[in-house]
Structure formats: C-alpha cells, structure tokens
Design a protein around this motif. Structure first.
Motif, PDB file in Angstrom:
ATOM      1  N   THR B  74      38.983  63.478  44.008  1.00  0.00           N
ATOM      2  CA  THR B  74      38.528  62.316  43.624  1.00  0.00           C
ATOM      3  C   THR B  74      39.586  61.353  43.112  1.00  0.00           C
ATOM      4  O   THR B  74      39.301  60.000  43.325  1.00  0.00           O
ATOM      5  CB  THR B  74      37.593  62.509  42.567  1.00  0.00           C
ATOM      6  N   GLY B  77      41.214  58.818  45.260  1.00  0.00           N
ATOM      7  CA  GLY B  77      40.444  58.050  46.048  1.00  0.00           C
ATOM      8  C   GLY B  77      39.798  58.451  47.212  1.00  0.00           C
ATOM      9  O   GLY B  77      39.320  57.407  48.045  1.00  0.00           O
ATOM     10  N   ASN B  99      33.018  65.941  41.436  1.00  0.00           N
ATOM     11  CA  ASN B  99      33.137  64.669  41.586  1.00  0.00           C
ATOM     12  C   ASN B  99      32.410  63.895  40.907  1.00  0.00           C
ATOM     13  O   ASN B  99      32.620  62.640  40.384  1.00  0.00           O
ATOM     14  CB  ASN B  99      32.947  64.518  43.229  1.00  0.00           C
ATOM     15  N   ALA B 100      31.220  64.368  40.692  1.00  0.00           N
ATOM     16  CA  ALA B 100      30.167  63.520  39.767  1.00  0.00           C
ATOM     17  C   ALA B 100      30.472  63.327  38.219  1.00  0.00           C
ATOM     18  O   ALA B 100      30.096  62.427  37.741  1.00  0.00           O
ATOM     19  CB  ALA B 100      28.802  64.131  39.815  1.00  0.00           C
ATOM     20  N   ALA B 103      34.352  61.131  38.587  1.00  0.00           N
ATOM     21  CA  ALA B 103      34.355  59.768  38.847  1.00  0.00           C
ATOM     22  C   ALA B 103      34.113  58.847  37.680  1.00  0.00           C
ATOM     23  O   ALA B 103      34.586  57.887  37.644  1.00  0.00           O
ATOM     24  CB  ALA B 103      33.250  59.439  40.084  1.00  0.00           C
ATOM     25  N   PRO B 104      32.863  59.144  36.923  1.00  0.00           N
ATOM     26  CA  PRO B 104      32.908  58.287  35.821  1.00  0.00           C
ATOM     27  C   PRO B 104      33.778  58.421  34.794  1.00  0.00           C
ATOM     28  O   PRO B 104      33.908  57.357  34.041  1.00  0.00           O
ATOM     29  CB  PRO B 104      31.396  58.802  35.164  1.00  0.00           C
ATOM     30  N   GLU B 107      36.165  55.979  35.856  1.00  0.00           N
ATOM     31  CA  GLU B 107      35.600  54.647  35.860  1.00  0.00           C
ATOM     32  C   GLU B 107      35.627  53.817  34.523  1.00  0.00           C
ATOM     33  O   GLU B 107      36.058  53.002  34.201  1.00  0.00           O
ATOM     34  CB  GLU B 107      34.349  54.474  36.492  1.00  0.00           C
ATOM     35  N   PHE B 108      35.275  54.928  33.712  1.00  0.00           N
ATOM     36  CA  PHE B 108      34.973  54.352  32.220  1.00  0.00           C
ATOM     37  C   PHE B 108      35.917  54.479  31.271  1.00  0.00           C
ATOM     38  O   PHE B 108      36.108  54.558  30.124  1.00  0.00           O
ATOM     39  CB  PHE B 108      33.613  54.765  31.712  1.00  0.00           C
ATOM     40  N   LYS B 110      38.504  52.741  30.841  1.00  0.00           N
ATOM     41  CA  LYS B 110      39.135  51.413  30.561  1.00  0.00           C
ATOM     42  C   LYS B 110      38.313  51.103  29.126  1.00  0.00           C
ATOM     43  O   LYS B 110      38.487  50.278  28.601  1.00  0.00           O
ATOM     44  CB  LYS B 110      38.650  50.175  31.361  1.00  0.00           C
ATOM     45  N   GLU B 111      37.011  51.777  28.988  1.00  0.00           N
ATOM     46  CA  GLU B 111      36.466  51.478  27.783  1.00  0.00           C
ATOM     47  C   GLU B 111      36.631  52.523  26.683  1.00  0.00           C
ATOM     48  O   GLU B 111      35.952  52.562  25.583  1.00  0.00           O
ATOM     49  CB  GLU B 111      34.688  51.484  27.909  1.00  0.00           C
ATOM     50  N   LEU B 123      27.299  60.852  32.899  1.00  0.00           N
ATOM     51  CA  LEU B 123      26.252  59.616  33.396  1.00  0.00           C
ATOM     52  C   LEU B 123      25.499  60.218  34.554  1.00  0.00           C
ATOM     53  O   LEU B 123      23.933  60.049  34.618  1.00  0.00           O
ATOM     54  CB  LEU B 123      26.875  58.373  33.772  1.00  0.00           C
ATOM     55  N   ILE B 124      26.156  60.843  35.723  1.00  0.00           N
ATOM     56  CA  ILE B 124      25.428  61.273  36.919  1.00  0.00           C
ATOM     57  C   ILE B 124      25.203  62.891  36.703  1.00  0.00           C
ATOM     58  O   ILE B 124      24.011  62.908  37.166  1.00  0.00           O
ATOM     59  CB  ILE B 124      26.423  61.232  38.076  1.00  0.00           C
TER      60      ILE B 124
END
Lengths: 336, 147
Positions: B74, B77, B99-100, B103-104, B107-108, B110-111, B123-124
């Motif tokens: 993951t 990429g 992976n679920a 991945a978030p 992705e997150f 940055k926050e 989240l997922i």
C-alpha cells in the motif's frame, strides 16, 4: 435596452473578447489525445507541494498567472477574478489565488464552474462594470477522490459508469475588443433533478440539465441547431451523451452530429482506463482553453455553444439518500 | 421542471445506457488472485510450522506477515492497482483489511497525527470492526442458549 431573450438567455450588446486562455494539466491528461493543445503539462501530480489540495491550488495559481501574462496584464489589474472548484469551501481556488490582489468572486456550480464564470464575467463586462475579468476553474483527481470517494491508496473497483476527475486548471481572460473568439451571451441553467441517486453515474445525473439548457437556449434565441458549428458539453461522458441526445431528440432537436463532450475528448478510454470519461471543473475548462479555443483561433470552428455541466452534490447529501440535481450553463462563443 | 421525460421513464433510459460490471471476468480474476494470496499464506504457515511454531502460533505469524506485506505494498502505491484488477479477490483477504487501514492513514497524515491519522485511520475499516463485533456478540448469544 433589455438584453434578455426568453426566460434564461442574455445576448450581449457587443462581443466580449477572449484576450487569452491558459491550460495547465496533470500527467494523465498529458498522455491523453489532447496533450498537444495544453499550455503546460505538469509531470508531478503533487506539483512540488506536500498535499493534493495544495497541488490543486498550485494548478489554479499557475493557470491564472499564465492567462494574465498572455493577456499582457498584471494579474492585480484584473477587475475581477471569478473562480470555482469542487473542494470544500473552494479550497482549490482560494489558496491558489489569495496573492493575486484582485477582487475575487468565488462561485460553486460543481463541474459547470467555467460556464458559470464565463457567463458572469461576460455580463460584468457587457454591463459596463469591468473591462478585464479572469474566469478560472480547477479540479484534481486526487483531492476529489479524497473528498468524494476513498483515500487514494485504498483499493476498490470503479463501476463502468464512473468518471475520472481531470487534474488541472484553466483560466480565461475576458476583455478588450480583440476580435477572434468572443463571448456573445449565455443561457443560465436551471437545476434539473432527474432522480438519479448514484454518485458513480454523474453523466446520467447531469444529462437532463444539459438537455434542458440546450433546448432553453434554442427556444429563447429562436436559433436552429444549424447556427452552431458544435454544441460542446462539459463532462457528460459516454453514458451522459447517449442520454442527452435522446432527451433533446424528444424535444424535437437532433444534435447528434453537432455534439461533442469534453469528458469524452480528453482521455482515450481504451488505453487510459477512464471508464465513462473525464469529469471535474478542469475537464470542460482545459478542453475549452486548450483545444476548442485553438480550433476557433484557426477558424476551424466559428460558432460554438459551450455548455459545462455540473452534478450538484456533496458526500453528505449522497449518504443521506438525496438525489443529484444537475446544472448546465451555456456560453455562446463566436469569432467576432 | 419538465423536459418531457418522467423520472421513472428516465430511470429506464439510464439503466439501458449504463454498462454493467463484467461479472464473469471479475469472478475469475478474484478467484485467481484471492486464491493465490491464500496459497501464499498457506505456504508461510508451512514454513513457520517447519521452523517449530505450533498451529496457533503459525496462524498468528501468517496474519502478521500478510498484514505487514499488504501495508508495505500500500505504501508503495501498488495495492490499489491490485484491487482494480482483482476486486474482491484482493479486498476480502486480511491483506485488503490492512490496506483499508493503511490507505486513510497515509492520505490523512497531512491533517496531522491526531485529527488526521488518528481520527481517520478507521474511516473504512471502522464499520467492519463495529458490525463484525456486533455480529460475533449475536452469534455468541445464540451459541450460549442453543448449545
């Protein structure tokens, strides 16, 4: 003299010239069939920044600066910048344009942003409220995925009805009487809800609005479809195109040979795995600013009806089971 | 609004215009890739047992190894490409669950680590955990009374 025709259309007293256009796109668009027409192809989807949102803003900033430069005008000398994107609170536009020092109008019309912006910009200029306006639209595949779908690295299969958000930004500088491609008027779309609830089939959600606006434009102006060389929708894709042609035909117009969709043109679905086609504010934006503007400049096209389309929804509205209203704004662009 | 087509009529038109997923091809791909992941897991299990682990320990080690590999892929990429090809074959095994979560988290980031990674990591996977736990409670209760 009232410049209004029918219920939704305005035609300007004098042509509003397009001084310049700029199109900046990401790597996938740069591998697509329209690659040669874009001003700048950025190989790095992150555009040297550290997040997708900042990257989208960088695309917007680059397009705005490029359009201003091509129009030989300092960006701060434009009387208005009208911009729209898909991110919450217009994140893409705001952080890309905050240093422009020009009066800013943020708009939201989903992927119809370029149509809405050019309509408003044209009216501001023809109304005598401004001489130079920049209209801008941006979208980014990764920031849109993050906001509307799933994190980028999460594995999931896309249904064949789903579209692919275009990464990039387009800017159109309006003003002056430059001759050449000019905005002649516009037909502002109504929200049309066909009851589609599937966010993975936005072409179907928007086709009704596109049909409504195109028919309204022809009715309001009394023009036949022969008036235009091409009728160009924003991002209906393959499914939306089929539905649009059928809906318009039911109303007594046949636009089969006049219609082009930017979402179909921008990618090669056979080699790029883009399923139903391209979408996003940048889809119609960069396809007009790059491809169609060029065709008009060369005189290969002289009269077009440019109809960017938008699916008006948010992740929240979709999760709450709301159907998706579509919108489409038609802009008349002719070689003056 | 009246463009001369009712919502019901339009729904029919949309269904006709919208292509279906290629279920046959997707099933074959899911079977091949999902099966390959399971065979790989079985191979790992045999290796761990040959190294002296008992069956329970080998199972735990296999889960740890597969989760590690899925998160690594993951991060590189590539896992999303695998799912695009294999669908449920790559998302149903434990690797898909890893992976679920990963991945978030990526992705997150940055926050920030609190409101980004910490808050969005499940989240997922969150719903799977919530309803998985609920389902196991229900099954447990049934087992308790029916046994």
């Amino acid at each position: 003299m009232l410049k209004r025709y029918g219920r939704q259309t305005v035609l300007f007293n004098s042509p509003v010239g397009i001084m310049a256009t700029a199109s900046v796109v990401g790597p996938k668009e740069g591998q697509g069939p329209l690659a040669a027409y874009f001003d700048q192809i950025e190989a790095d989807p992150m555009f040297g920044t550290e997040s997708w949102e900042k990257a989208e803003s960088k695309f917007a900033e680059t397009a705005a600066e490029m359009a201003a430069k091509k129009a030989d005008t300092a960006i701060g000398d434009f009387e208005y910048i009208i911009a729209g994107d898909l991110l919450n609170q217009s994140t893409g536009s705001i952080f890309g344009l905050r240093n422009t020092n020009a009066p800013y109008l943020g708009i939201f019309g989903a992927c119809s942003a370029m149509g809405e912006g050019m309509s408003l910009g044209g009216m501001l200029i023809d109304g005598g409220f401004a001489q130079k306006v920049i209209c801008l639209a941006s979208s980014h595949f990764c920031s849109a995925e993050k906001q509307f779908r799933f994190p980028l690295e999460f594995g999931s299969q896309r249904p064949p009805t789903s579209s692919w958000t275009v990464t990039g930004s387009a800017a159109v500088a309006l003003g002056g009487t430059t001759g050449g491609p000019s905005v002649m008027g516009c037909t502002t779309g109504k929200m049309v809800d066909m009851g589609v609830t599937d966010a993975n089939n936005m072409g179907a959600a928007m086709a009704g609005a596109a049909a409504d606006t195109i028919v309204a434009h022809l009715t309001d102006t009394g023009r036949s479809t022969d008036y235009y060389d091409k009728i160009i929708t924003g991002d209906l894709g393959y499914i939306g195109q089929e539905l649009l042609l059928a809906l318009v035909k039911k109303k007594g117009y046949d636009i089969t040979h006049k219609h082009i969709d930017c979402g179909i043109e921008i990618f090669d679905k056979n080699t790029q795995d883009t399923l139903a086609g391209g979408s996003g504010c940048a889809c119609s934006g960069v396809t007009f600013a790059g491809y169609f503007y060029d065709k008009m400049k060369r005189g290969e096209l002289n009269k077009i009806l440019f109809v960017p389309t938008g699916a008006l929804m948010s992740p929240t509205s979709v999760q709450q089971g709301e159907s998706i209203p579509g919108i489409a704004h038609a802009v008349v662009i002719e070689n003056a | 609004m009246n463009i001369g087509t009712s919502k019901k009529e339009y729904d029919k038109m949309v269904k006709q215009a919208s292509p279906n997923s290629r279920i046959g091809a997707n099933c074959v791909r899911a079977f091949l890739v999902g099966g390959a992941i399971c065979v790989f897991g079985q191979g790992l299990s045999s290796i761990f047992m040959a190294m002296g682990a008992d069956k329970d320990m080998a199972g735990t080690l296999v889960a740890v190894a597969l989760i590690f590999l899925a998160i690594l892929v993951t991060g590189l990429g590539k896992y999303d490409d695998l799912v695009t090809f294999a669908g449920a074959g790559a998302s149903v095994p434990i690797t898909g669950f890893a992976n679920a979560v990963a991945a978030p988290a990526i992705e997150f980031k940055k926050e920030g680590y609190i409101m980004g990674v910490g808050a969005k990591m499940f989240l997922i996977a969150g719903p799977v955990i919530v309803y998985g736990t609920l389902a196991s409670m229900v099954v447990g209760l049934i087992y308790y009374f029916v046994r």
